[in-house]
Motif scaffolding. Sequence first.
Motif, PDB file in Angstrom:
ATOM      1  N   GLU A 106      -5.988  -3.939  15.577  1.00 24.58           N
ATOM      2  CA  GLU A 106      -6.132  -5.508  15.212  1.00 24.58           C
ATOM      3  C   GLU A 106      -6.353  -5.091  16.005  1.00 24.58           C
ATOM      4  O   GLU A 106      -6.981  -6.179  17.398  1.00 24.58           O
ATOM      5  N   ASP A 153      -1.250 -10.212   6.090  1.00 26.65           N
ATOM      6  CA  ASP A 153      -3.059  -9.645   6.278  1.00 26.65           C
ATOM      7  C   ASP A 153      -4.173  -9.784   5.478  1.00 26.65           C
ATOM      8  O   ASP A 153      -5.575  -9.709   6.122  1.00 26.65           O
ATOM      9  N   GLU A 200      -9.523  -3.429   7.378  1.00 25.82           N
ATOM     10  CA  GLU A 200      -8.047  -5.024   6.802  1.00 25.82           C
ATOM     11  C   GLU A 200      -7.361  -3.921   5.917  1.00 25.82           C
ATOM     12  O   GLU A 200      -5.999  -3.548   5.326  1.00 25.82           O
ATOM     13  N   HIS A 256      -5.217  -1.660   6.346  1.00 28.43           N
ATOM     14  CA  HIS A 256      -3.075  -2.370   6.610  1.00 28.43           C
ATOM     15  C   HIS A 256      -2.888  -3.080   5.191  1.00 28.43           C
ATOM     16  O   HIS A 256      -2.057  -3.221   5.264  1.00 28.43           O
TER      17      HIS A 256
HETATM   18 FE   FE2 Z   1      -4.819  -6.469   9.754  1.00 26.87          FE
END
Ligand code: FE2
Lengths: 548, 483
Positions: free
Chosen positions: B155, B216, B245, B248
Amino acid sequence: MIDFRTDPTTYKHWKIEYAGNVARLAMDVAEDGGLFDGYELKLNSYDLGVDIELADIVQRMRFEHPEIGAVVLHSGKDRVFCAGANIRMLGGAEHAHKVNFCKFTNETRNTYEAAAEDSGQSYIAAIRGACAGGGYELALACEEIYMVDDASTSVALPEVPLLAVLPGTGGLTRVTDKRKVRRDIADVFCSMEEGAKGKKAEQWNLVDKVLPNSKFDEFVTERAAEVAGKSERPAQGVSLGNLQRTLHDDGSLEYDHVRVMLSDDKGVATVTISGPDTVPACVDDIHQQGAKGWALAAARQLDDAILHLRFNELQTGVLIFKTEGDPAAVAAYEQLLLQHRAEDWLCREIMLYWKRVLKRIDVTSRSLVALVEHGSCFAGMLAELLFSVDRSYMMEDEFEDDNRAEASLLLTEGNFGSYLMSNGLTRLQTRFLGQADLLDELKQKIGVPLVASDASECQLVTFNYDDIDWFDEIRVFLEERSSFSPDAMTGMEANLRFAGPETMETRIFGRLTAWQNWIFQRPNAVGENGALQRYGSGSRAEFDRRRV
Amino acid sequence: MSGNTEISYDSMIPNNVGLSSDKRVLKALEKWHPGYIKWWNDLIPKKFQESRVYLRTAVGVDPKGWAKFDYVKMPEYRWGILLAPQVEGRTIPCGEHVGEPAWQEVPGEYRALLRRLVVIQGDTEPASVEQQRFLGQTAPSLYDLRNLFQVNVEEGRHLWAMVYLLHKYFGADGREEANDLLRRSSGSEEAPRMLGAFNEETPDWLSFFMFTYFTDRDGKMQLESLAQSGFDPLSRTCRFMLTEEAHHMFVGETGVGRTIQKTLEVMNEAGITDPFDIQKIREHGVIDLPTLQKKLNLHYTLSLDLFGQEVSTNAANAFNSGIKGRYMEHRIDDDHRLSDATYPVSRFTGDGIQLEDVPALTAMNMRLRDDYTKDASGGVGRWNKMIEKAGVSFTLKLPHVGFNREIGAFAGQPICPEGNVLSQESYDSQVADWLPSTADGDYIQSLMVPVTEAGKYASWIAPPKVGIDNKPGDFEYVQLHMA
Ligand SMILES: [Fe+2]
Ligand SMILES: [Fe+2]
């Protein structure tokens, strides 16, 4: 029909807390509370309904809450102060409504802006959250502007880049004339959609001070207390209550002291104001009578009648003002107010209210005429009507079958300084621009009843006619007037009414509004592919690139 | 960092944007960098700053470069500026400029709009690190601790990515905005983050997993639509961010999955068949399925709010100007202009919940939200498979989009998870069945005890099936610094 009468029990969009001599006014617009269908008042955006309530609040603040010395204007919503006038409302509105809407909102801004100097009631804007367009214009009309420095809160005038119109509620004018923002910086600021936050807003003087969130409320509270403490505040106000009126099917309108009659084709409205039956003996009487007293009641009724005609009777091109009553009584009433205005807040407020009502008439874009008939009472504040209108006609000598008192005017001290126009001059000064000696001579006539021949000699009326000519002349005039283009009339009258110097107010009503109204007619804004119509559709406006 | 310390940005910042030869941007980043390091150091407890974490670092965008695993101290993590490779001849994929060559520089007329989008995206990236700052203290295992830090540093890298764009393409205003990204802070009284959901603290690990799964995923949808931008540098930046991503969301899905797994195992071992026998299930130190459903309800609906108003002018402008596309724009078979198309949007009127066709341009947010719901239901289905396989009769469900909303058509309406409109009274009396209560939160909190021994896991969560980088079960993902 749009009704301008409202009262605190029915407000949808504002919340007020009174504490000592400080009021906290929260804008908390009800999304589904729009005056018309077809739009939602998101993000504290406003329409006429929101502004009608604000005007009522400002008015009642002065009469019902004279103890208030400072009003903190803040948002009742999280993360947004005010997003300005509702764009979908503007996009959907007819030209006439847009123009009337802007005029009314401007009048309200001017009213609370003037409250500090006139009445010792200072408005303080406390901005937290986005403050854009009309939202920033609300703040600009305040005495002081404070803003949170939280890396998000900003002030902006995004009208030009976003909507291809102007910040027309005084925005452009107040940025330069009031906030004294340098013109090239103002050019930058008014071209940027996102506006300015934090220190930059302070450096550019768009706000007086920015403060961290944690110190903000405390600072504003302290500052408001300080400002409110500057002037002695009277303890008790008078209740305005609800304004009573009767609206008839034919469009005529009746109040206690004001009557509005429409001609058959509704092209002409006759507004008749009755003078007082009795004159209060002393200031205590004025307080006792409160909102029922003639001077306050008549002002309020006249104000409402004008707004009603402006918004609901668009086809009415001519407003005729008449009065009936005893000129000496009007003069005596006014004299009592004048005599005590220095020490008595209510006397002062009533005078100031007349000043505002007369200004509202000045900027009413209809042909204005005064008929000084027998039995009329054009004295003091009512005589001002003669100098506000475009033309006046006065009855001369006896009329057959008319046993009313012979028409006469009465000038008072009030006509020489109590009811300043937006140009900062009296109506007589404006009428006799550059003729100070004439004004001096006129002062000699204070308190002297002037019949038609005298009034004509003193140049106080346009024409005087006896009963041979009167009816025909008036008829011909009205017929001629209604044959002219309404647009040309509006333009001509607005230009002729405001001789003399420019002030911020005349610049707002004359320059800014006129340009705005021009833009409101142009395809680049309101055409099918114009910015206002395209706003919200996602499609970009298409501009005619040629400069006009 | 003092002015005379020479930082070799070229080696410190892995990049494929020719940073070393871009003096202007280098200078701007040099000015910004100390503030970032300070932000990072203030945020992450000292103990963890000093620990060696087995992290994945992206040093290039090719398959070999983007996932280098090694032990790293977090402040020494190399936050790179990496854009997906430029596609030759790429064109603007949507809006009125569709088919024109993609912009390599910011078009002046869209500068403000673009900057706003970059700032909003950029604001969410550090926000989640701030929200998760206290979780390190209660990690259920070193494996999970490592995942938390991986998400956090990435992030941080996403913030870098947005800051790079601001510095490179948006001039003085961009620099100012980049500074403000470090000034705002999640939950701060002084300068909160821009979006509401990013100002809530992430109080426990189940919340963290739910957050990475649901919230997310909102980030993923936003990145997906920005990856369709006609402004090529933004598109390339987002395309590369999406690769991270995905991890995540993997952390989220497997985290919730492992929590469920452990509950199911415990239920079976103890012979508990009724999933609603909460008392008994909790006695075994695991999180019962009804409570998981409540957590799901909460995080899903909070995330829905991030999509904004169903009908939005800004979203319409962004699409039409070619700044932001739809999810999978390139796979959609239409004119990509949407000048006359419509899209059904939910409305709430006196008559209840209805769909109304509105111009598709204005319905971008609603459409993306619908895509999000589809995307989010995949993992829920996989969790249900686990439950089914364990022979427990319980099904997790995404609640109706009208439930528990604060933004959009349903804001503040008493709509139950099934989508029925209730009286406010009836809603209020049942809401504790649908959203986690304080007692639920307290119970979950009571389970949050740190486990720092390699290969060991807290009572409420099962170990992962496979280790990170295929490491064995007892691998020491974090070598904790002992002061
Ligand atoms: Fe993220
Ligand atoms: Fe991210």
